[in-house]
Design an enzyme around this catalytic site. Structure first.
Site, PDB file in Angstrom:
ATOM      1  N   LYS A  95      -1.853   8.541  -9.437  1.00 44.19           N
ATOM      2  CA  LYS A  95      -2.641   7.686  -8.547  1.00 44.19           C
ATOM      3  C   LYS A  95      -3.943   8.334  -8.084  1.00 44.19           C
ATOM      4  O   LYS A  95      -4.910   7.625  -7.787  1.00 44.19           O
ATOM      5  CB  LYS A  95      -1.792   7.255  -7.334  1.00 44.19           C
ATOM      6  CG  LYS A  95      -0.638   6.341  -7.703  1.00 44.19           C
ATOM      7  CD  LYS A  95       0.120   5.874  -6.474  1.00 44.19           C
ATOM      8  CE  LYS A  95       1.275   4.960  -6.839  1.00 44.19           C
ATOM      9  NZ  LYS A  95       1.985   4.462  -5.635  1.00 44.19           N
TER      10      LYS A  95
ATOM     11  N   ASP B 189      -0.668  -1.414  -3.298  1.00 40.14           N
ATOM     12  CA  ASP B 189       0.437  -1.024  -2.423  1.00 40.14           C
ATOM     13  C   ASP B 189       0.151  -1.407  -0.972  1.00 40.14           C
ATOM     14  O   ASP B 189       1.041  -1.891  -0.261  1.00 40.14           O
ATOM     15  CB  ASP B 189       0.678   0.488  -2.497  1.00 40.14           C
ATOM     16  CG  ASP B 189       1.336   0.924  -3.791  1.00 40.14           C
ATOM     17  OD1 ASP B 189       2.071   0.119  -4.377  1.00 40.14           O
ATOM     18  OD2 ASP B 189       1.108   2.074  -4.216  1.00 40.14           O
TER      19      ASP B 189
END
Length: 279
Positions: free
Chosen positions: A72, A109
């Site tokens: 990420k 997210d």
């Protein structure tokens, strides 16, 4: 980028380890429901060292990628643009490829957490507690920046982690206080508790659940329920699961990658529940 149902397109989830990922189940269910019969979604074991080479080999049929740990942050220098949401926590979990070959990085997210809470009736809270201080905790803090009007208390195991959470709080403009993990039982009386720790970490807290708990958001989904979530439900508290987060963030990914909106939330949730039950 708008996609036609007849376009043969590819997408995938990358990470290491990746065999456990439910993303293929969720995205394929979305493609089926949307009639995208020529779309495919796979999983690939890719670590930080292999990521640049993997990206360079992708052809024009690729629509997007989902990224899990440890990629990420590693992907950020490899994309052409990073959304404000992703930049706020230095984490990209979604890469969308444009028709002219650009790579756009985003983080679903954070809005996924907000959407999962909203689905359970949580639009705003006046305070909250976070259990843990890892990468997921920073996303949780960014989500709380949108819905929490007061103090957030993060329960952590070390001063280094505490300092990191305070830095995130300052960056995200969240009123944050850190506390020692030894006092984590105190978190359970908060209007919203977000547990971001690995499996088994919160099991010892289950016995301390108050008689009238409010809302617990436990980011785990396998195995489910966690001991804390089971006890919370037994006492009548509201529980939001990691599957809720996984589905909501995947919905946003599908919409970005395919250009179709809304994505089929319930079909994706059902597919995820079925896959977990089969495990």
């Amino acid at each position: 980028m708008k996609a036609r149902a007849t376009d043969a397109r590819r997408a995938a989830v990358l990470g290491s380890p990746i065999a456990h990922s439910l993303s293929p189940v969720l995205h394929r269910a979305a493609y089926d429901a949307l009639g995208l019969t020529d779309w495919s979604y796979d999983r690939f074991e890719v670590d930080e060292a292999a990521l640049p080479g993997f990206l360079e080999k992708l052809g024009p049929q690729w629509a997007g990628l989902s990224l899990t740990m440890p990629l990420k942050r590693a992907v950020i220098p490899l994309v052409d643009e990073v959304s404000e949401t992703a930049a706020s926590v230095d984490a990209v979990n979604t890469v969308v490829f444009t028709e002219d070959g650009r790579r756009l990085g985003d983080n679903t997210d954070i809005p996924g957490i907000v959407a999962a809470l909203r689905e359970h009736g949580i639009e705003q809270v006046d305070s909250a507690a976070i259990l843990g201080a890892g990468a997921t905790a920073s996303s949780a803090l960014a989500a709380l920046a949108r819905i929490c009007t007061g103090e957030v208390v993060a329960y952590v195991r070390s001063e280094a982690r505490a300092a990191e959470m305070r830095r995130w709080g300052e960056r995200l403009d969240v009123d944050i206080r850190t506390a020692d993990w030894a006092d984590a039982e105190q978190a359970l009386s908060a209007p919203l508790v977000i547990a971001t720790t690995p499996a088994g970490t919160t099991d010892a807290l289950a016995a301390a659940v108050p008689e009238r708990p409010a809302t617990l958001f436990d980011v785990l989904y396998d195995p489910w329920p966690t001991e804390l979530a089971a006890r919370w439900s037994m006492f009548g508290g509201a529980v939001v699961s990691g599957l809720d987060l996984l589905v909501h963030q995947a919905v946003l990914q599908v919409e970005q990658m395919t250009g179709r909106s809304p994505a089929p939330l319930e079909a994706m949730r059902h597919a995820g529940e079925k896959a977990l039950a089969a495990r």
